[in-house]
Scaffold this active site. Structure first.
Site, PDB file in Angstrom:
ATOM      1  N   GLN A 106       0.861  -1.186   0.000  1.00 39.49           N
ATOM      2  CA  GLN A 106       0.000   0.000   0.000  1.00 39.49           C
ATOM      3  C   GLN A 106       0.897   1.237   0.000  1.00 39.49           C
ATOM      4  OE1 GLN A 106      -1.789   1.587   3.609  1.00 39.49           O
ATOM      5  NE2 GLN A 106      -3.810   1.373   2.669  1.00 39.49           N
ATOM      6  N   ARG A 177      -4.719   9.662   3.846  1.00 37.26           N
ATOM      7  CA  ARG A 177      -3.490  10.446   3.917  1.00 37.26           C
ATOM      8  C   ARG A 177      -3.533  11.584   2.887  1.00 37.26           C
ATOM      9  NH1 ARG A 177      -0.301   7.230   7.431  1.00 37.26           N
ATOM     10  NH2 ARG A 177       0.915   9.115   7.746  1.00 37.26           N
ATOM     11  N   LYS A 224      -7.497   1.814  -2.124  1.00 34.17           N
ATOM     12  CA  LYS A 224      -8.240   1.902  -0.870  1.00 34.17           C
ATOM     13  C   LYS A 224      -9.135   3.123  -0.939  1.00 34.17           C
ATOM     14  CE  LYS A 224      -8.177   2.297   4.120  1.00 34.17           C
ATOM     15  NZ  LYS A 224      -7.412   2.575   5.350  1.00 34.17           N
ATOM     16  N   GLY A 325      -8.536  -8.027   9.711  1.00 36.16           N
ATOM     17  CA  GLY A 325      -7.345  -7.427  10.290  1.00 36.16           C
ATOM     18  C   GLY A 325      -7.001  -7.972  11.652  1.00 36.16           C
ATOM     19  N   CYS A 356      -2.719  -4.144  19.930  1.00 31.98           N
ATOM     20  CA  CYS A 356      -2.430  -3.767  18.540  1.00 31.98           C
ATOM     21  C   CYS A 356      -2.398  -2.247  18.383  1.00 31.98           C
ATOM     22  CB  CYS A 356      -3.431  -4.414  17.598  1.00 31.98           C
ATOM     23  SG  CYS A 356      -5.165  -4.238  18.080  1.00 31.98           S
ATOM     24  N   ALA A 399      -4.533 -16.556  32.751  1.00 32.44           N
ATOM     25  CA  ALA A 399      -3.163 -17.073  32.845  1.00 32.44           C
ATOM     26  C   ALA A 399      -3.167 -18.576  33.080  1.00 32.44           C
ATOM     27  CB  ALA A 399      -2.405 -16.357  33.966  1.00 32.44           C
ATOM     28  N   LYS A 436     -18.114  -3.929  27.077  1.00 28.69           N
ATOM     29  CA  LYS A 436     -17.055  -4.891  27.390  1.00 28.69           C
ATOM     30  C   LYS A 436     -17.492  -6.353  27.248  1.00 28.69           C
ATOM     31  CE  LYS A 436     -13.497  -4.005  28.801  1.00 28.69           C
ATOM     32  NZ  LYS A 436     -13.048  -3.729  30.165  1.00 28.69           N
TER      33      LYS A 436
END
Length: 649
Positions: A106, A177, A224, A325, A356, A399, A436
């Site tokens: 990209q 952008r 895009k 993604g 992320c 955990a 949540k």
């Protein structure tokens, strides 16, 4: 458990598709994400190569390398502005192709004057650089000259040529952008041929596409298509104009379109929404409208969690390819598992954004909280046990379950003790506050995994030395978590003062005026939860602001709710006492505040639970602690320490 109803063997998402005369093996796509894996000079690092190779190995059909800069820039992204960088891209392309996947880059251009900023950086004038950057981000789109725009097209074309030499399959134009800013009605105020009408605002984008078609005629061109919706986004075309612009792009030679939410809002939640902020598949309808206007393939993305979601979009004719993604960070084997009729084994993304998006914004690299291997593909992978051991895990939170899963997958005989009658630990209360609920996916998937791996479960049983020794363990993994901390505040033992964890768990009910002591994650989430339940809530926090540890993509939604429900914030205040009907506080300047309450809820942090293992160590049994009982942190720390400890056995 996570269930699917679609017959995997007939899923369209796993069927091949031909784009620009090239066959893609399936319709799964890893859309462009900033990962932070690349070398500082923009070369593809071994970490980056391992990550994308793992996606290809997992069955992803089309992988797009996000934000590839054709110039030396300050963005922590891949760069392809010099021939010396071609080899690193070629290595990646070869790796991806070995698994039958196609690779795209990209190409983007940042919305600032790269040459000026590079000169300031070289001169060490950092303050001027920051001032110039701030100015450019607001005005560059309107100040950049036509000659400079033509030079930018030349640089982007040169980047495409290098990508072709590296064996890349697809060039994707980043329609956000600078390109998107020029297309934007909100950002572009130019009065020349690049401003005003839709035709003028999209002129640069179409000129770029025409130029790319000339220099790399044999490459697939993806675009895009960033869309500004009435609610969100700035850098792209308005939603009403997207279908027409898509037709122009097709006429210019674009082979495929990737339709997505436009950005430039300052809030990454607009383009990568955390749990509960946007519905699943939230951009599918807009993508569908674009698809109806063109004959070339169209892809979409946006909170597509499992194969059934993607399949539904395809079957309803809203897209031809599905961008996955964050869900591929959680499980790179997403496509392979779907194809092997093992969709129930997919580890599903919980859309928390903690590992992320937050990591990238904090200048680190993406690392998924539910997948300890993500970002560490070179070094974290489960190795078969050289000798089968009896392993006891104490604690059934995230955990403990992760440790049990990994140890069992290695080939060990694993028994897990959990005092409660269900697995999940503190994740159950973490899933209670507004937005949540998706955390429950992490519980469900870990529970599914320990069952699948054959872990022996002893639920409703508190482990002690005798019950552990009875199993003749070779190793014990302690994952007993943490307990909430109750500070020594005068009056804290009053009968209408409760612990936040117990309130979230439903053990105690509060109403009326509620003072929440503590403005960290638990305090803020508890305050929001109680406000939505009809309470009049005040938060008291010693630091200068609340929510310092909350994701920057989550905090804006929380603060909007605070405003809507009238939650009061007392920041910079320390509680001195809890009196009858009033919480007394003072700030660093000595100012006093008296906050009325009907109930007080304590959210002052947590402390590790101590589990005495000396008797085990004396007998030569290997003992390791993981998760919150080592250091109170988060789910990412819990799963990673558990994974590493179990994998080392």
């Amino acid at each position: 458990m996570n269930n699917t109803t679609t017959k995997i063997s007939t899923m369209k998402i796993l069927q091949p598709i031909t784009i620009g005369g090239v066959i893609f093996k399936n319709r799964t796509m890893f859309p462009p994400l900033t990962t932070g894996y690349e070398d500082k000079d923009g070369n593809i690092s071994s970490q980056s190569r391992a990550f994308y190779t793992r996606l290809a190995e997992g069955g992803t059909g089309y992988i797009v390398l996000g934000d590839v800069a054709p110039v030396r820039s300050f963005a922590p992204t891949p760069k392809l502005f010099d021939d010396s960088q071609i080899d690193s891209f070629r290595l990646l392309a070869d790796n991806v192709h070995a698994y039958g996947a196609k690779l795209g880059v990209q190409i983007f251009y940042p919305e600032y004057d790269v040459n000026v900023l590079n000169a300031l950086f070289a001169a060490g004038e950092m303050q001027k650089l920051r001032t110039q950057l701030n100015h450019d981000m607001q005005h560059f789109v309107n100040e950049v000259s036509e000659d400079a725009l033509m030079d930018i097209i030349d640089k982007m074309c040169a980047c495409a040529v290098r990508a072709q030499k590296a064996g890349i399959d697809v060039i994707q134009v980043h329609g956000d952008r600078l390109v998107g800013a020029l297309c934007s009605t909100q950002m572009n105020t130019r009065t020349d041929k690049f401003g005003g009408s839709l035709k003028n605002r999209t002129r640069f984008a179409l000129m770029l596409v025409h130029a790319l078609k000339k220099v790399v005629p044999d490459m697939i061109i993806d675009y895009k298509l960033s869309v500004v919706t009435p609610e969100r986004g700035k850098g792209g075309v308005d939603e009403i104009d997207a279908p027409e612009f898509a037709q122009w792009l097709e006429a210019a030679g674009v082979d495929m379109l990737h339709v997505g939410q436009a950005n430039h809002t300052g809030n990454m939640a607009d383009t990568i929404p955390p749990m509960g902020v946007q519905p699943y598949c939230f951009f599918a309808d807009i993508t569908g409208a674009v698809k109806q206007a063109v004959s070339i393939p169209v892809s979409t993305s946006g909170r597509i969690i499992n194969p059934d979601m993607g399949e539904g979009i395809l079957q309803n004719g809203k897209a031809d390819m599905i961008g996955i993604g964050r869900a591929l960070l959680a499980d790179p084997d997403w496509a392979n598992k779907a194809g092997a009729d093992k969709a129930t084994d997919i580890v599903r993304c919980i859309c928390c954004n903690e590992g992320c998006v937050d990591n990238v914004l904090n200048r680190s690299f993406i690392a998924c909280v539910v997948n300890p291997e993500n970002g560490f593909e070179e070094t974290r992978f489960i190795t078969p046990a050289q000798m089968k051991k009896n392993v006891v895990v104490v604690g059934g939170g995230p955990a403990g379950m992760e440790a049990a899963r990994v140890a069992a997958k290695k080939g060990h005989n694993v028994t897990l003790f959990e005092t409660a009658t269900e697995l999940g630990g503190q994740l159950h209360i973490a899933a209670v506050p507004p937005r949540k609920n998706e955390i429950r996916r992490a519980i469900e998937d870990l529970v599914h995994a320990v069952h699948t791996q054959g872990v022996t479960l002893k639920l409703g049983q508190t482990a002690n030395i005798q019950s552990i020794l009875a199993l003749e363990p070779d190793a014990v993994i302690v994952a007993v978590g943490a307990s909430s901390f109750i500070p020594p505040i005068p009056g804290i033992d009053r009968k209408n003062v409760y612990d936040a964890w117990q309130v979230l768990a439903g053990k105690y009910k509060v109403s009326g005026r509620v003072a929440v002591i503590g403005g960290g994650v638990v305090g803020c989430e508890t305050a929001e939860y109680l406000a939505t339940q009809g309470c009049k809530v005040s938060i008291i926090e010693m630091r200068d602001q609340i929510g310092g540890d909350i994701s920057v993509t989550v905090l804006p939604s929380m603060l909007e709710n605070y405003k809507a429900y009238g939650v009061e914030q007392y920041t910079g205040y320390m509680v001195t006492s809890i009196n009858n009907g009033e919480v007394n506080c003072k700030d660093k300047n000595g100012s006093i505040a008296q906050i009325p309450y009907d109930y007080v809820v304590i959210a002052s942090g947590a402390r590790p639970v101590v589990f005495d293992t000396e008797a085990l160590s004396v007998k030569g049994i290997e003992v390791v602690q993981v998760g919150d009982c080592c250091e109170v942190a988060d789910i990412s720390y819990a799963t990673k320490t558990a994974y590493d400890a179990a994998n080392a056995l």
